[in-house]
Design an enzyme around this catalytic site. Structure first.
Site, short mmCIF file in Angstrom:
data_model
loop_
_atom_site.label_atom_id
_atom_site.label_comp_id
_atom_site.label_asym_id
_atom_site.label_seq_id
_atom_site.Cartn_x
_atom_site.Cartn_y
_atom_site.Cartn_z
N SER A 21 41.18 53.64 69.78
CA SER A 21 41.58 54.15 71.08
C SER A 21 43.09 54.26 71.20
CB SER A 21 41.09 53.20 72.18
OG SER A 21 39.71 53.04 72.10
N GLU A 39 39.03 63.54 70.79
CA GLU A 39 40.44 63.73 70.45
C GLU A 39 40.57 63.68 68.93
OE1 GLU A 39 43.00 62.00 74.23
OE2 GLU A 39 42.15 60.54 72.85
N ASN A 94 43.70 57.94 77.04
CA ASN A 94 43.92 56.53 77.36
C ASN A 94 45.35 56.24 77.81
OD1 ASN A 94 41.30 55.80 77.01
ND2 ASN A 94 41.54 55.24 74.85
N HIS A 107 38.50 60.49 67.90
CA HIS A 107 38.29 59.58 69.02
C HIS A 107 37.23 60.11 69.97
CE1 HIS A 107 40.03 57.50 72.82
NE2 HIS A 107 39.16 56.72 72.22
N1 LIG Z 1 34.29 51.02 74.32
C1 LIG Z 1 34.83 52.21 74.53
O1 LIG Z 1 34.75 52.76 75.65
C2 LIG Z 1 35.52 52.95 73.42
C3 LIG Z 1 35.70 54.33 73.54
C4 LIG Z 1 36.31 55.04 72.48
C5 LIG Z 1 36.75 54.36 71.35
N2 LIG Z 1 36.57 53.00 71.28
C6 LIG Z 1 37.02 52.34 70.04
O2 LIG Z 1 35.89 52.18 69.19
C7 LIG Z 1 36.07 51.01 68.36
C8 LIG Z 1 34.86 50.11 68.53
O3 LIG Z 1 34.77 49.75 69.91
P1 LIG Z 1 33.36 49.38 70.61
O4 LIG Z 1 33.55 49.62 72.06
O5 LIG Z 1 32.22 50.01 69.88
O6 LIG Z 1 33.36 47.79 70.39
P2 LIG Z 1 32.12 46.77 70.30
O7 LIG Z 1 32.69 45.45 70.69
O8 LIG Z 1 30.94 47.29 71.01
O9 LIG Z 1 31.79 46.79 68.73
C9 LIG Z 1 32.71 46.34 67.78
C10 LIG Z 1 32.11 46.43 66.39
O10 LIG Z 1 33.08 45.88 65.47
C11 LIG Z 1 32.41 44.96 64.63
N3 LIG Z 1 33.38 43.95 64.22
C12 LIG Z 1 33.93 42.99 64.99
N4 LIG Z 1 34.77 42.23 64.25
C13 LIG Z 1 34.73 42.75 63.00
C14 LIG Z 1 35.35 42.39 61.78
N5 LIG Z 1 36.20 41.35 61.72
N6 LIG Z 1 35.06 43.15 60.68
C15 LIG Z 1 34.22 44.20 60.74
N7 LIG Z 1 33.59 44.56 61.86
C16 LIG Z 1 33.85 43.84 62.98
C17 LIG Z 1 31.29 44.38 65.48
O11 LIG Z 1 30.30 43.80 64.66
C18 LIG Z 1 30.83 45.62 66.22
O12 LIG Z 1 29.93 46.38 65.40
C19 LIG Z 1 37.40 50.40 68.78
O13 LIG Z 1 38.41 50.85 67.93
C20 LIG Z 1 37.59 50.94 70.20
O14 LIG Z 1 38.95 50.98 70.59
C21 LIG Z 1 35.95 52.29 72.26
#
Ligand SMILES: NC(=O)c1ccc[n+]([C@@H]2O[C@H](COP(=O)([O-])OP(=O)(O)OC[C@H]3O[C@@H](n4cnc5c(N)ncnc54)[C@H](O)[C@@H]3O)[C@@H](O)[C@H]2O)c1
Length: 284
Positions: free
Chosen positions: A119, A152, A190, A140
């Site tokens: 993000s 994005e 963001n 993104h």
């Molecule tokens: N939540 C949102 O609205 C959103 C939107 C767009 C992008 N993102 C981005 O997407 C990415 C994931 O976010 P999310 O919301 O799916 O988070 P989430 O907390 O739902 O999932 C995180 C994932 O990362 C894994 N993980 C955690 N620690 C880890 C480690 N040490 N090694 C390997 N894997 C690990 C977890 O097992 C899980 O599968 C981030 O970079 C976030 O910024 C999030």
């Protein structure tokens, strides 16, 4: 280059959502979780999600079955070896993402593209731990990925035109509307959205208005589909805090300085919908 087989690393909110989108638009998907039980649970959740859409008449049963058949859920990173594109979607932490990019670089084929769903974090810093910085970029997606139109496409200084063209075509093939953005913290959405969300928490903290009053005001006053505190719960408060911290780190703008209440809620494990409690309570 055409992208037919997509790898996704991380099966949290976003990884699972991107897998859903890619599979339902005809791509082969290899979805990698850290352990077998999570991989199995993610597949079951995908199955339920497609079944719900079939029940509501929004998806054909045969199409749902075909989409599911295109998904391999695994706990083995080397299963991504044959992918044309791998999208990393693990926790928003450069210290976790960088070693993963180095590892993926050694697994995938020479022409494969590696993308991050970060993000806010600097994409170039992930590119530079690989031997293929010209084939690394940001892709993104927005939350929930199946419903949100925008992707994005983030161009770090190192990416080639061919890489940006290939992932832009992939985003379009996923039925999304891609926009190209530079590699700056928060990109477009963001960088503009999070000062607003952070300031909504500040208003709650300083007693300007109650939770319900803040969310009702922004829905009714700006015609937003949800209020800022409900949106923070949807994004995840831990992910939101990481985003705000990365924005502050990059720009030092006080609007990006995380509000103490947000930090305390994350410390308490109140992460929003995914933990069952955030600004609102969610039945588990
Ligand atoms: N939540 C949102 O609205 C959103 C939107 C767009 C992008 N993102 C981005 O997407 C990415 C994931 O976010 P999310 O919301 O799916 O988070 P989430 O907390 O739902 O999932 C995180 C994932 O990362 C894994 N993980 C955690 N620690 C880890 C480690 N040490 N090694 C390997 N894997 C690990 C977890 O097992 C899980 O599968 C981030 O970079 C976030 O910024 C999030």
């Amino acid at each position: 280059m055409a992208i037919a087989r997509v790898g996704i690393v991380g099966s949290g909110i976003m990884g699972a959502g991107i897998a859903d989108v890619a599979a339902s638009t005809g791509h082969e998907v290899v979805l990698r979780s850290r352990n077998r039980s999570t991989a199995d649970r993610t597949r079951e959740a995908l199955e339920k999600g497609y079944a719900k859409r079939v029940d509501k008449g929004r998806l054909d049963a045969a199409d749902a079955e075909a989409a599911l058949a295109r998904v391999v859920a695994t706990d083995d990173l080397t299963a991504l070896a044959e992918c044309d594109l791998v999208i990393e979607s693990v926790v928003e932490d450069l210290a976790v993402k960088q070693p993963l990019f180095a590892q993926l670089d050694g697994i995938v084929g020479e022409t494969a593209v590696l993308a991050t769903n970060t993000s806010t974090l600097p994409v170039v810093e992930m590119a530079m731990v690989t031997t293929r910085p010209e084939r690394v970029c940001g892709l993104h997606f927005f939350n929930p990925a199946p419903a949100m139109d925008l992707v994005e496409v983030v161009r770090p200084l190192t990416a080639s035109d061919a890489t940006i063209e290939a992932v832009t075509a992939f985003a379009s093939a996923c039925g999304k509307n891609p926009v190209e953005v530079a590699d700056r913290a928060g990109f477009v959405v963001n960088a503009l959205l999070f000062p607003y969300l952070n300031n909504a928490v500040r208003m709650l903290e300083n007693g300007t208005a109650s939770r319900d009053a803040i969310d009702t005001a922004m829905k009714g006053g700006c015609n937003f589909p949800m209020g800022p505190l409900a949106l923070l719960d949807l994004v995840g408060l831990d992910t939101s805090l990481a985003i705000i911290q990365a924005l502050y780190e990059e720009f030092r703008d006080p609007n990006y300085a995380p509000v103490p209440l947000l930090k305390r809620m994350v410390a308490a494990g109140h992460l929003g919908r995914k933990s069952g409690r955030g600004f609102y309570d969610y039945a588990r």
